[in-house]
Design an enzyme around this catalytic site. Structure first.
Site, short mmCIF file in Angstrom:
data_model
loop_
_atom_site.label_atom_id
_atom_site.label_comp_id
_atom_site.label_asym_id
_atom_site.label_seq_id
_atom_site.Cartn_x
_atom_site.Cartn_y
_atom_site.Cartn_z
CE LYS A 77 34.41 44.37 47.67
NZ LYS A 77 35.33 43.27 47.37
CD GLN A 118 36.13 41.28 44.24
OE1 GLN A 118 36.13 42.40 44.76
NE2 GLN A 118 35.61 40.22 44.84
CG ASP A 159 40.45 43.15 50.40
OD1 ASP A 159 39.39 43.45 50.98
OD2 ASP A 159 40.51 42.71 49.24
#
Ligand code: NAD
Length: 288
Positions: free
Chosen positions: A53, A97, A120
């Site tokens: 990412k 994460q 997200d």
């Protein structure tokens, strides 16, 4: 006839070229899009995901910050980091994460992210916006699947879509996005008897379970579109999806491969969400 392959790498490259161009324009105006990625602990798979990412940000002109914390980090300290990033004007998107260590309440951390930085799309405000059709960040993986359908010009209105899997990050938002696009949607999950009965009626199947060999050729209607979100390893340790690719491609009209399908699209949609967060921030200051 074998199915057309929907190439996630090629589509990503096309979308990412646009990300680079838009990021450069925002940077010129003093709004370089910025993503902060928080990694807690040393799960090797998570380390690979966050590296990919951050690298994608660097490759496309986005600012990125990777914070690595030990697995012993307290929930209070992680909350404090999220709050600091909420207040940081150089950061437009915050990604924590998952999975987090067991002593940390994941939902509490996600809810601490400012909704306008929730790239997200996991915050309840984002989930609620998707549910009600209001603007908000869509979770990257199902959003990437929608882009893949769009890329083949697929008209979902009036079609029957079957989503296999009901997680908050893939299955449920996927079903809502398909519904919003006017498909008739069936959600199948671990307690669904006779999965094949449903999938055989589907014009579109999105498989998001995490079980290799779940969807076989005799479970698919000829000409249907099959999107494989699953990420598994085969006996040889090679990455594979949930779909028996070699068998299903002989029946389906379109199919996504693993690797090279949904995976790259997920990161692409993260870049797009971060860019849009920066764009909104510029607009709020009257400079977009
Ligand atoms: P999850 O474990 O949270 O959910 C799996 C779902 O599958 C559950 O809702 C469960 O009810 C359902 N399920 C389990 N067994 C089933 C069965 N026999 N029949 C029908 N349904 C069944 O997983 P997740 O986070 O939603 O991820 C699903 C898969 O997608 C995993 O392989 C994951 O690695 C992959 N994934 C890939 C990407 C990507 O970028 N390519 C992103 C996210 C997840």
């Amino acid at each position: 006839m074998t199915a057309h392959i929907i190439d996630g790498n090629a589509l990503s490259a096309q979308l990412r070229a646009d990300v680079s161009a838009r990021a450069a324009l925002l940077t010129e105006r003093g709004f370089k899009p910025g993503l902060a990625v928080l990694l807690v602990g040393d799960d090797p798979a998570s380390a690979v995901y966050v590296r990919n990412k951050v690298k994608a940000c660097q490759d496309h002109g986005l600012h990125s910050v990777l914070e690595r914390h030990p697995a012993t980090l307290s929930e209070a300290s992680l909350l404090a980091r999220v709050q600091a990033l909420n207040a940081d004007p150089a950061i437009h998107g915050i990604l924590v994460q998952l999975p987090l260590p067991a002593h940390i309440d994941t939902q509490r951390i996600i809810e601490a992210i400012a909704p306008h930085k929730d790239v997200d799309g996991f915050h309840v405000a984002s989930a609620g916006a998707l549910m009600t059709g209001l603007p908000g960040f869509w979770p990257c993986t199902p959003h990437g699947c929608m882009k893949m359908l769009e890329s083949i010009g697929y008209e979902l209105r009036g079609k029957h879509a079957v989503v296999i899997g009901r997680s908050n990050i893939v299955g449920k938002p996927m079903a809502l996005m398909l519904l919003q696009a006017h498909a008739t949607v069936t959600i199948c999950h671990s307690a669904t008897p006779n999965l094949a009965h449903h999938t055989r009626q589907a014009d579109v199947i999105v498989c998001a379970v995490g079980r290799r060999g779940l969807l076989l050729a005799d479970m698919v209607k000829p000409g249907s579109v099959v999107i494989d979100v699953g990420m598994n390893r085969d006996q040889a340790g090679k990455l594979c999806g949930d779909v028996d690719f070699e068998g299903v491609r002989l029946v389906a009209g379109y199919i996504t491969p693993v690797p090279g399908g949904v995976g790259p699209m997920t990161i692409t949609m993260l870049l797009i969400n971060t860019l849009e967060a920066a764009q909104a921030s510029a607009a709020a200051e009257g400079q977009a």
